[in-house]
Enzyme design. Structure first.
Site, PDB file in Angstrom:
ATOM      1  N   HIS A  46      10.572   7.458 -10.693  1.00 30.39           N
ATOM      2  CA  HIS A  46       9.181   7.278 -10.276  1.00 30.39           C
ATOM      3  C   HIS A  46       8.356   8.449 -10.782  1.00 30.39           C
ATOM      4  O   HIS A  46       8.747   9.607 -10.616  1.00 30.39           O
ATOM      5  CB  HIS A  46       9.128   7.207  -8.741  1.00 30.39           C
ATOM      6  CG  HIS A  46       7.844   6.670  -8.195  1.00 30.39           C
ATOM      7  ND1 HIS A  46       7.186   5.582  -8.736  1.00 30.39           N
ATOM      8  CD2 HIS A  46       7.091   7.064  -7.135  1.00 30.39           C
ATOM      9  CE1 HIS A  46       6.091   5.343  -8.028  1.00 30.39           C
ATOM     10  NE2 HIS A  46       6.007   6.230  -7.057  1.00 30.39           N
ATOM     11  N   CYS A  53     -15.404   3.243  17.401  1.00 33.14           N
ATOM     12  CA  CYS A  53     -14.627   3.129  18.639  1.00 33.14           C
ATOM     13  C   CYS A  53     -13.320   2.387  18.353  1.00 33.14           C
ATOM     14  O   CYS A  53     -13.054   2.000  17.216  1.00 33.14           O
ATOM     15  CB  CYS A  53     -15.413   2.359  19.697  1.00 33.14           C
ATOM     16  SG  CYS A  53     -17.085   2.946  19.978  1.00 33.14           S
ATOM     17  N   ARG A  88       7.160  -1.799 -12.328  1.00 32.76           N
ATOM     18  CA  ARG A  88       6.996  -2.038 -10.888  1.00 32.76           C
ATOM     19  C   ARG A  88       5.510  -2.062 -10.551  1.00 32.76           C
ATOM     20  O   ARG A  88       4.849  -1.035 -10.442  1.00 32.76           O
ATOM     21  CB  ARG A  88       7.684  -0.922 -10.082  1.00 32.76           C
ATOM     22  CG  ARG A  88       9.173  -0.827 -10.352  1.00 32.76           C
ATOM     23  CD  ARG A  88       9.851   0.161  -9.415  1.00 32.76           C
ATOM     24  NE  ARG A  88       9.270   1.488  -9.455  1.00 32.76           N
ATOM     25  CZ  ARG A  88       9.615   2.441 -10.314  1.00 32.76           C
ATOM     26  NH1 ARG A  88      10.547   2.226 -11.231  1.00 32.76           N
ATOM     27  NH2 ARG A  88       9.024   3.611 -10.259  1.00 32.76           N
ATOM     28  N   ASP A  91     -12.237  -0.694  19.272  1.00 29.19           N
ATOM     29  CA  ASP A  91     -12.347  -2.111  18.895  1.00 29.19           C
ATOM     30  C   ASP A  91     -13.707  -2.477  18.320  1.00 29.19           C
ATOM     31  O   ASP A  91     -13.939  -3.627  17.974  1.00 29.19           O
ATOM     32  CB  ASP A  91     -12.122  -2.996  20.135  1.00 29.19           C
ATOM     33  CG  ASP A  91     -10.915  -2.575  20.914  1.00 29.19           C
ATOM     34  OD1 ASP A  91      -9.839  -2.491  20.310  1.00 29.19           O
ATOM     35  OD2 ASP A  91     -11.046  -2.297  22.121  1.00 29.19           O
ATOM     36  N   LYS A 118       6.021  -4.093  -0.377  1.00 26.81           N
ATOM     37  CA  LYS A 118       6.290  -3.262   0.804  1.00 26.81           C
ATOM     38  C   LYS A 118       5.030  -3.179   1.661  1.00 26.81           C
ATOM     39  O   LYS A 118       3.930  -3.487   1.187  1.00 26.81           O
ATOM     40  CB  LYS A 118       6.717  -1.869   0.342  1.00 26.81           C
ATOM     41  CG  LYS A 118       5.665  -1.170  -0.526  1.00 26.81           C
ATOM     42  CD  LYS A 118       6.214   0.057  -1.222  1.00 26.81           C
ATOM     43  CE  LYS A 118       5.144   0.714  -2.059  1.00 26.81           C
ATOM     44  NZ  LYS A 118       5.656   1.759  -2.942  1.00 26.81           N
ATOM     45  N   ARG A 151      11.218  13.547  -4.353  1.00 29.89           N
ATOM     46  CA  ARG A 151      11.132  12.796  -3.108  1.00 29.89           C
ATOM     47  C   ARG A 151      12.534  12.255  -2.843  1.00 29.89           C
ATOM     48  O   ARG A 151      13.370  12.954  -2.316  1.00 29.89           O
ATOM     49  CB  ARG A 151      10.060  11.697  -3.233  1.00 29.89           C
ATOM     50  CG  ARG A 151       9.687  11.048  -1.925  1.00 29.89           C
ATOM     51  CD  ARG A 151       8.464  10.138  -2.060  1.00 29.89           C
ATOM     52  NE  ARG A 151       8.678   9.000  -2.953  1.00 29.89           N
ATOM     53  CZ  ARG A 151       7.779   8.042  -3.171  1.00 29.89           C
ATOM     54  NH1 ARG A 151       6.600   8.077  -2.556  1.00 29.89           N
ATOM     55  NH2 ARG A 151       8.035   7.041  -3.995  1.00 29.89           N
ATOM     56  N   TYR A 209     -20.136   6.954  22.121  1.00 34.01           N
ATOM     57  CA  TYR A 209     -19.410   8.069  22.739  1.00 34.01           C
ATOM     58  C   TYR A 209     -19.953   9.412  22.277  1.00 34.01           C
ATOM     59  O   TYR A 209     -20.298   9.587  21.099  1.00 34.01           O
ATOM     60  CB  TYR A 209     -17.936   8.017  22.345  1.00 34.01           C
ATOM     61  CG  TYR A 209     -17.141   6.963  23.069  1.00 34.01           C
ATOM     62  CD1 TYR A 209     -17.071   6.952  24.465  1.00 34.01           C
ATOM     63  CD2 TYR A 209     -16.427   6.007  22.355  1.00 34.01           C
ATOM     64  CE1 TYR A 209     -16.315   5.997  25.127  1.00 34.01           C
ATOM     65  CE2 TYR A 209     -15.664   5.047  23.005  1.00 34.01           C
ATOM     66  CZ  TYR A 209     -15.612   5.056  24.390  1.00 34.01           C
ATOM     67  OH  TYR A 209     -14.862   4.115  25.033  1.00 34.01           O
TER      68      TYR A 209
HETATM   69  C1  LIG Z   1       5.075   1.792  -4.134  1.00 29.30           C
HETATM   70  C2  LIG Z   1       5.862   2.055  -5.343  1.00 29.30           C
HETATM   71  C3  LIG Z   1       5.450   1.580  -6.601  1.00 29.30           C
HETATM   72  C4  LIG Z   1       4.128   0.902  -6.833  1.00 29.30           C
HETATM   73  O1  LIG Z   1       3.147   1.889  -6.953  1.00 29.30           O
HETATM   74  P1  LIG Z   1       1.633   1.482  -7.278  1.00 29.30           P
HETATM   75  O2  LIG Z   1       0.968   2.790  -7.462  1.00 29.30           O
HETATM   76  O3  LIG Z   1       1.145   0.771  -6.072  1.00 29.30           O
HETATM   77  O4  LIG Z   1       1.669   0.644  -8.468  1.00 29.30           O
HETATM   78  C5  LIG Z   1       6.308   1.747  -7.674  1.00 29.30           C
HETATM   79  N1  LIG Z   1       7.484   2.377  -7.522  1.00 29.30           N
HETATM   80  C6  LIG Z   1       7.911   2.884  -6.347  1.00 29.30           C
HETATM   81  C7  LIG Z   1       9.220   3.556  -6.273  1.00 29.30           C
HETATM   82  C8  LIG Z   1       7.106   2.750  -5.223  1.00 29.30           C
HETATM   83  O5  LIG Z   1       7.512   3.255  -4.060  1.00 29.30           O
END
Ligand SMILES: *Cc1c(COP(=O)(O)O)cnc(C)c1O
Length: 511
Positions: free
Chosen positions: A307, A454, A364, A456, A181, A278, A406
């Site tokens: 998660h 700044c 994951r 850029d 992602k 969440r 600045y």
């Molecule tokens: C982004 C995400 C992960 C990966 O998390 P890391 O901390 O980068 O390993 C795993 N599960 C879900 C649902 C996520 O959104």
């Protein structure tokens, strides 16, 4: 050997391998080319090759072998540079082949033709491979797309190393889903995904449907989970064989209604909220979820997952354990009600290193792939993947008492040397790095940011460093840890990685 992927002119991609030249190296480079090829479905395959300069084998024999290798790799255009390689012109089977061929005595002759547009490149994947003597870096510099100097280098070997490290922590039966992602945490999703596909990971996950479509359009065939599908994106989701994460009754009902209207079998992923608070179904909602699903047999639950809210900190171990057990109970009920088994998974990168007994069917992997061990316990096993670089645009001598930038927020306490570097907050270099919180590496010395970052550009203190205009500057990488930088501005490496601007050129390489 070092293979560098570069963006070329006129929609070409370059594979730059100007280091060694022999048959075996050519074969490896062609393999690498094929590995990348699926991302460039419409691109023609071109090879620019010099003499080999190895003389113990008769030239005819060497170059016949070269030719066979090119043919078996379906090369469509071949540019041969050198006196020896010209023997190919005499071979019968070359004249009859459907390969577009060009022969030049030296690099100079090629460049002359190129500048006079007698040879053109368009929408090609070009392998550039020459013995050092032929100075093919000159060819590369003509064929390379020129963009401003700030770039993010992605070391694909380090990425694969990190993947293998996490794999080594898994039971042989545990599958691996990699989170790509947010543009693969800023690293370039299609390129990273293509390496992951080659490494046979089991699943990819993205946040939005468009990210998944982008991967499909770049030749990624792995199953892909989309974590936040919207109703408007269902058409594309199904069309591109993407698999939605379903986390609420609202999205479940929308999706089931959509699927009822089309004749397609689809896989979905159910998210169960066990404490993150969440997205996700409550465990108590599982009976109703199952009932709705059983009424729609064309929708199959591929996986259910949860998660962890605090996998990266020991202080939350008890809570994590509670989440894991809640999940197990919930998913057991789900399988029972659905009447089939599903993939079950809970662990992110931090969870993989902390909760080995809860790998279940899949894990994951996210930030760990990109070189950060979120627990801070096994960092030494990971390699640095990304290096953010820029250059010094200008150097100035400043008198004691003068101000810089600045708001005149930096005042020279002594006569000073300052440099302006070509990176600012529009590139994702946070303004919070102002006033010395950011430090960059110039000629192996750390130089602090002075004044405010700044849009850029930023200014750095170069006093006492023998720097020159044009010098390379490392903003973060192996030598300047992104972990420390993140701490300095009270954030996490995730935010720094994913914030790197779109205009920062991504350069992928493999040693
Ligand atoms: C982004 C995400 C992960 C990966 O998390 P890391 O901390 O980068 O390993 C795993 N599960 C879900 C649902 C996520 O959104």
């Amino acid at each position: 050997m070092r293979l560098e992927l570069k963006k070329g002119i006129h929609q070409c991609t370059l594979i730059d391998d100007t280091y060694t030249n022999d048959l075996q190296a050519l074969s490896i480079a062609l393999d690498f080319m094929n590995q990348q090829q699926h991302k460039h479905i419409a691109k023609r395959k071109t090879v620019i090759l010099s003499d080999f300069l190895q003389t113990n084998i008769p030239a005819k024999e060497i170059y016949q072998n070269v030719w066979n290798l090119l043919i078996s790799n379906q090369i469509e255009k071949f540019v041969a540079i050198g006196e020896q390689i010209k023997v190919l012109q005499e071979l019968e089977n070359i004249r009859n082949a459907k390969v577009e061929t060009y022969f030049y005595s030296d690099t100079e002759a090629f460049i002359k033709d190129f500048l006079q547009q007698k040879i053109n490149f368009q929408n090609e994947q070009i392998l550039i491979k020459g013995a050092r003597k032929f100075q093919f870096d000159r060819i590369t510099s003509y064929l390379q797309e020129k963009v401003h100097g700030t770039r993010l280098e992605i070391n694909l070997d380090a990425l694969v190393h990190n993947l293998k490290f996490y794999r080594s922590l898994l039971k042989p039966s545990t599958q691996i889903m990699v989170m790509v992602k947010a543009f693969a945490y800023g690293s370039g999703s299609a390129e990273v995904a293509s390496v992951l596909q080659y490494q046979n990971v089991d699943y990819l996950a993205v946040a939005y449907t468009d990210e998944g479509v982008h991967l499909r359009e770049n030749g990624i065939r792995l199953p892909i989970m989309v974590m936040n599908p919207s109703e408007e994106s269902f058409d594309k989701l199904v069309q591109y064989h993407l698999e939605p994460e379903i986390y609420s009754f609202r999205i479940l009902k929308q999706f089931l209604a959509y699927i009822a209207g089309i004749d397609s079998k689809v896989h979905i992923h159910l998210k169960i909220d066990t404490g993150m608070r969440r997205l996700g179904f409550e465990p108590s909602e599982i009976p109703l979820v199952s009932k709705l699903l059983l009424a729609h047999p064309s929708v199959r639950v591929a996986a259910a997952f949860t998660h962890l809210a605090g996998a990266d900190e020991a202080q939350h171990n008890e809570f994590s354990l509670h989440q894991l057990h809640t999940f197990r109970t919930a998913v057991h009920q789900l399988e029972h009600l659905l009447g089939y088994s599903l993939l079950k998974h809970a662990l992110n990168s931090a969870g993989i290193t902390r909760w080995a007994d809860y790998q279940m069917d899949m894990v994951r992997l996210g930030i760990g792939l990109y070189g950060i061990e979120a627990n801070g316990l096994l960092q030494q096993h990971l390699q640095n993947v990304t290096t953010l670089k820029t250059n010094i645009s200008q150097i100035k001598q400043i008198k004691k008492g003068e101000t810089v930038g600045y708001g005149r927020r930096w005042i020279a306490q002594e006569d000073s040397t300052i440099g302006t570097i070509a990176i600012g907050y529009a590139d994702g270099y946070s303004r919070r790095f102002s006033h010395g919180l950011g430090k960059v590496l110039v000629r192996n010395h750390l130089a602090p940011i002075i004044g405010s970052v700044c849009m850029d550009m930023s200014m750095i203190d170069l006093t006492g460093i023998a720097a020159e205009e044009g010098d390379e500057v490392i903003v973060f990488g192996r030598e300047v840890s992104v972990i420390d930088l993140a701490k300095a501005i009270h954030t996490i490496p995730y935010e720094i990685f994913t914030g790197i601007g779109e205009r920062v050129k991504r350069v992928f390489f493999s040693e």
